[in-house]
Design a protein around this motif. Structure first.
Motif, PDB file in Angstrom:
ATOM      1  N   GLY A   1       0.853  -1.178   0.000  1.00 28.12           N
ATOM      2  CA  GLY A   1       0.000   0.000   0.000  1.00 28.12           C
ATOM      3  C   GLY A   1       0.888   1.226   0.000  1.00 28.12           C
TER       4      GLY A   1
ATOM      5  N   ARG B   1       0.412  -7.834  -4.784  1.00 22.29           N
ATOM      6  CA  ARG B   1      -0.711  -6.948  -5.004  1.00 22.29           C
ATOM      7  C   ARG B   1      -0.393  -5.572  -4.428  1.00 22.29           C
ATOM      8  NH1 ARG B   1      -7.086  -8.062  -3.490  1.00 22.29           N
ATOM      9  NH2 ARG B   1      -7.880  -6.084  -4.282  1.00 22.29           N
ATOM     10  N   SER B   2      -0.781  -4.540  -5.154  1.00 21.08           N
ATOM     11  CA  SER B   2      -0.424  -3.184  -4.761  1.00 21.08           C
ATOM     12  C   SER B   2      -1.616  -2.265  -4.934  1.00 21.08           C
ATOM     13  CB  SER B   2       0.743  -2.663  -5.608  1.00 21.08           C
ATOM     14  OG  SER B   2       1.830  -3.568  -5.581  1.00 21.08           O
ATOM     15  N   SER B   3      -1.686  -1.235  -4.086  1.00 17.11           N
ATOM     16  CA  SER B   3      -2.767  -0.261  -4.195  1.00 17.11           C
ATOM     17  C   SER B   3      -2.301   1.067  -3.646  1.00 17.11           C
ATOM     18  CB  SER B   3      -4.013  -0.749  -3.441  1.00 17.11           C
ATOM     19  OG  SER B   3      -3.725  -0.936  -2.071  1.00 17.11           O
ATOM     20  N   SER B   4      -2.994   2.120  -4.047  1.00 15.45           N
ATOM     21  CA  SER B   4      -2.699   3.461  -3.543  1.00 15.45           C
ATOM     22  C   SER B   4      -3.858   3.923  -2.699  1.00 15.45           C
ATOM     23  CB  SER B   4      -2.469   4.445  -4.696  1.00 15.45           C
ATOM     24  OG  SER B   4      -3.673   4.666  -5.407  1.00 15.45           O
TER      25      SER B   4
ATOM     26  N   LEU C   1      -1.461   0.890 -10.387  1.00 13.01           N
ATOM     27  CA  LEU C   1      -1.992   0.471  -9.098  1.00 13.01           C
ATOM     28  C   LEU C   1      -3.502   0.572  -9.083  1.00 13.01           C
ATOM     29  CD1 LEU C   1       0.274   2.007  -6.321  1.00 13.01           C
ATOM     30  CD2 LEU C   1       0.411  -0.216  -7.394  1.00 13.01           C
ATOM     31  N   GLN C   2      -4.109  -0.153  -8.133  1.00 15.43           N
ATOM     32  CA  GLN C   2      -5.537  -0.039  -7.888  1.00 15.43           C
ATOM     33  C   GLN C   2      -5.743   1.009  -6.806  1.00 15.43           C
ATOM     34  OE1 GLN C   2      -8.247  -1.484  -9.300  1.00 15.43           O
ATOM     35  NE2 GLN C   2      -9.456  -0.173  -7.981  1.00 15.43           N
ATOM     36  N   PRO C   3      -6.436   2.120  -7.093  1.00 15.05           N
ATOM     37  CA  PRO C   3      -6.626   3.152  -6.065  1.00 15.05           C
ATOM     38  C   PRO C   3      -7.735   2.776  -5.096  1.00 15.05           C
ATOM     39  CG  PRO C   3      -7.713   3.826  -8.072  1.00 15.05           C
ATOM     40  CD  PRO C   3      -7.010   2.514  -8.378  1.00 15.05           C
ATOM     41  N   HIS C   4      -7.618   3.238  -3.841  1.00 14.71           N
ATOM     42  CA  HIS C   4      -8.722   3.136  -2.915  1.00 14.71           C
ATOM     43  C   HIS C   4      -8.601   4.236  -1.874  1.00 14.71           C
ATOM     44  CE1 HIS C   4      -5.758   0.566  -0.595  1.00 14.71           C
ATOM     45  NE2 HIS C   4      -6.215   1.341   0.355  1.00 14.71           N
TER      46      HIS C   4
ATOM     47  N   GLY D   1      -9.029  -2.127  -0.561  1.00 10.30           N
ATOM     48  CA  GLY D   1      -8.153  -2.759  -1.535  1.00 10.30           C
ATOM     49  C   GLY D   1      -7.215  -3.796  -0.954  1.00 10.30           C
TER      50      GLY D   1
END
Length: 216
Positions: A109, A177-180, A198-201, A214
């Motif tokens: 994250g 797995r990565s997210s912002s 990245l997948q934003p949340h 996320g």
């Protein structure tokens, strides 16, 4: 239903000696009742919205390495790492190390950072918001390149790497797995995060605990 635990309070009676046993027991119990992920904050100081800057705060990835050693199934990561805290290539290496030593359980994250006091206190540069988002985009690009077969140079506005060698590679394929994450209307990260891969949340809070949609 999938759920996880966010360990954010290190103000434990008898600390610092009691922190490790409490974190160990919490992580083991979380896994035993079926939690799918376990996260920690990534800050130098405790958040002042929660306690005070003088209350205990552990370094996030060292703490996750400890949790990896006492668990076997839950995904492990930070909610969230500020892009200013570490050079992006070092961050990618740290996340890779966590993934390898945990048996493929790391998630990353990452956000643009917001806690100015901890930066100024420890002498860590804290650029303006627009530049932090630029650095966030480049940091994600660097991580994805280091998690690929491309070990060549990276040329960005803020970061320049002669080589992006990263061995061993993460266990998870093609990468962890990565997210912002952002903190409100002032954040413009999602568009940059998507462009960077990245997948934003957004973080939601209930009862003082951060919940990350996320997270694995």
């Amino acid at each position: 239903m999938r759920f996880g635990f966010h360990f954010m309070d290190f103000t434990i009676p008898g600390e610092p000696a009691t922190i490790a046993p409490m974190m160990r027991d919490t992580a083991i119990a979380a896994e035993q009742i079926g939690a799918s992920w376990f996260s920690v904050m990534d800050h130098y100081f405790q958040m002042e919205q929660f306690r005070t800057a003088h209350d205990p705060m552990l370094e996030g990835y060292t703490a996750l390495g400890f949790v990896a050693g006492v668990t076997s199934r839950m995904k492990l990561g930070t909610i969230v790492t500020g892009v200013t805290y570490r050079h992006p290539a070092l961050l990618a290496k740290i996340a890779t190390t966590l993934d390898v030593l945990s048996g493929g359980r790391a998630f990353l994250g990452i956000g643009a950072a917001w806690y100015e006091r901890e930066h100024l206190a420890l002498g860590v540069p804290f650029p303006p918001l627009a530049e932090r988002f630029e650095r966030l985009e480049e940091a994600v690009q660097i991580a994805l390149q280091m998690w690929s077969d491309d070990d060549g140079p990276y040329e960005g506005t803020h970061y320049r790497l002669a080589e992006t060698i990263n061995r061993p590679a993460p266990i998870q394929a093609p990468h962890p797995r990565s997210s912002s994450a952002g903190r409100g209307a002032q954040d413009a990260a999602p568009g940059r995060a998507v462009r960077a891969g990245l997948q934003p949340h957004r973080l939601r809070r209930r009862g003082g605990r951060a919940q990350a949609p996320g997270a694995p």
